[in-house]
Design a protein around this motif. Structure first.
Motif, PDB file in Angstrom:
ATOM      1  N   GLY A 101       0.832  -1.064  -0.010  1.00 51.72           N
ATOM      2  CA  GLY A 101       0.090   0.134  -0.007  1.00 51.72           C
ATOM      3  C   GLY A 101       0.794   1.105  -0.131  1.00 51.72           C
ATOM      4  O   GLY A 101       0.248   2.170   0.259  1.00 51.72           O
ATOM      5  N   GLY A 102       1.834   1.287  -0.451  1.00 47.85           N
ATOM      6  CA  GLY A 102       2.986   2.354  -0.505  1.00 47.85           C
ATOM      7  C   GLY A 102       3.494   2.789   0.671  1.00 47.85           C
ATOM      8  O   GLY A 102       4.246   3.601   0.864  1.00 47.85           O
ATOM      9  N   ALA A 103       3.494   1.766   1.724  1.00 45.50           N
ATOM     10  CA  ALA A 103       3.955   2.089   2.947  1.00 45.50           C
ATOM     11  C   ALA A 103       5.428   1.574   3.244  1.00 45.50           C
ATOM     12  O   ALA A 103       5.715   0.481   2.382  1.00 45.50           O
ATOM     13  N   LEU A 104       6.392   1.943   4.002  1.00 46.54           N
ATOM     14  CA  LEU A 104       7.533   1.504   4.218  1.00 46.54           C
ATOM     15  C   LEU A 104       7.727   1.093   5.431  1.00 46.54           C
ATOM     16  O   LEU A 104       6.900   1.372   6.360  1.00 46.54           O
ATOM     17  N   GLY A 105       8.666   0.080   5.757  1.00 41.03           N
ATOM     18  CA  GLY A 105       9.090  -0.409   7.283  1.00 41.03           C
ATOM     19  C   GLY A 105       9.340   0.837   8.115  1.00 41.03           C
ATOM     20  O   GLY A 105       9.425   2.013   7.906  1.00 41.03           O
ATOM     21  N   SER A 106       9.343   0.340   9.345  1.00 47.14           N
ATOM     22  CA  SER A 106       9.521   1.304  10.454  1.00 47.14           C
ATOM     23  C   SER A 106      10.671   1.958  10.650  1.00 47.14           C
ATOM     24  O   SER A 106      10.844   3.252  11.370  1.00 47.14           O
ATOM     25  N   ALA A 107      11.871   1.359  10.196  1.00 42.41           N
ATOM     26  CA  ALA A 107      13.062   2.017  10.064  1.00 42.41           C
ATOM     27  C   ALA A 107      13.976   1.865   9.037  1.00 42.41           C
ATOM     28  O   ALA A 107      13.923   0.755   8.392  1.00 42.41           O
ATOM     29  N   TRP A 108      14.897   2.640   8.637  1.00 44.26           N
ATOM     30  CA  TRP A 108      15.797   2.702   7.510  1.00 44.26           C
ATOM     31  C   TRP A 108      17.030   1.868   7.959  1.00 44.26           C
ATOM     32  O   TRP A 108      17.371   2.023   9.215  1.00 44.26           O
ATOM     33  N   ASP A 109      17.503   0.961   7.327  1.00 46.58           N
ATOM     34  CA  ASP A 109      18.342   0.110   7.599  1.00 46.58           C
ATOM     35  C   ASP A 109      19.726   0.778   7.176  1.00 46.58           C
ATOM     36  O   ASP A 109      19.722   0.889   5.846  1.00 46.58           O
TER      37      ASP A 109
END
Length: 135
Positions: A101-109
């Motif tokens: 749905g266009g969402a990203l995970g909660s944190a950038w690696d």
């Protein structure tokens, strides 16, 4: 003016953000705010069935403000390469999950990928299909 459609405005005035897309969404990563400072904002907008863009929504912010980044979607991940920070260029390769749905995970690696060989901003990024020639 047939064939022209109004595109929804971005949520925050910003220029030179990096653009990348998957089959369903356009992503806008970082950029330069009207103040001249780099931005940590990440936005996504869905492609509508008529080909237009839907509303932009805010996604997980970058771990640090970056302008002149480059991004790429591959599989279920979005990658961000380099960029111009507040005072220097970055060599980071950031990665985040596309969760639907266009969402990203909660944190950038920020640790899995090796850094770029040199800090850079505005570098070109291309994805060449297997078996295709890059020439």
């Amino acid at each position: 003016r047939t064939g022209l459609r109004r595109v929804p405005a971005r949520a925050t005035p910003c220029r030179r953000g990096s653009l990348c897309a998957d089959d369903t969404h356009l992503y806008v990563v970082g950029g330069t705010l009207s103040s001249g400072s780099p931005s940590d904002l990440v936005l996504s907008a869905p492609f509508q069935s008529d080909g237009s863009l839907g509303e932009f929504t805010h996604q997980t912010k970058l771990p640090t403000p970056l302008g002149a980044t480059r991004c790429l979607v591959r599989g279920e991940k979005v990658y961000v390469f380099g960029g111009q920070g507040t005072s220097e260029r970055s060599a980071l390769v950031l990665m985040n999950d596309l969760t639907g749905g266009g969402a990203l995970g909660s944190a950038w690696d920020t640790t899995t990928n090796r850094a770029l060989p040199y800090a850079r901003s505005g570098a070109a990024v291309a994805l060449v299909p297997l078996g295709a020639s890059a020439n």
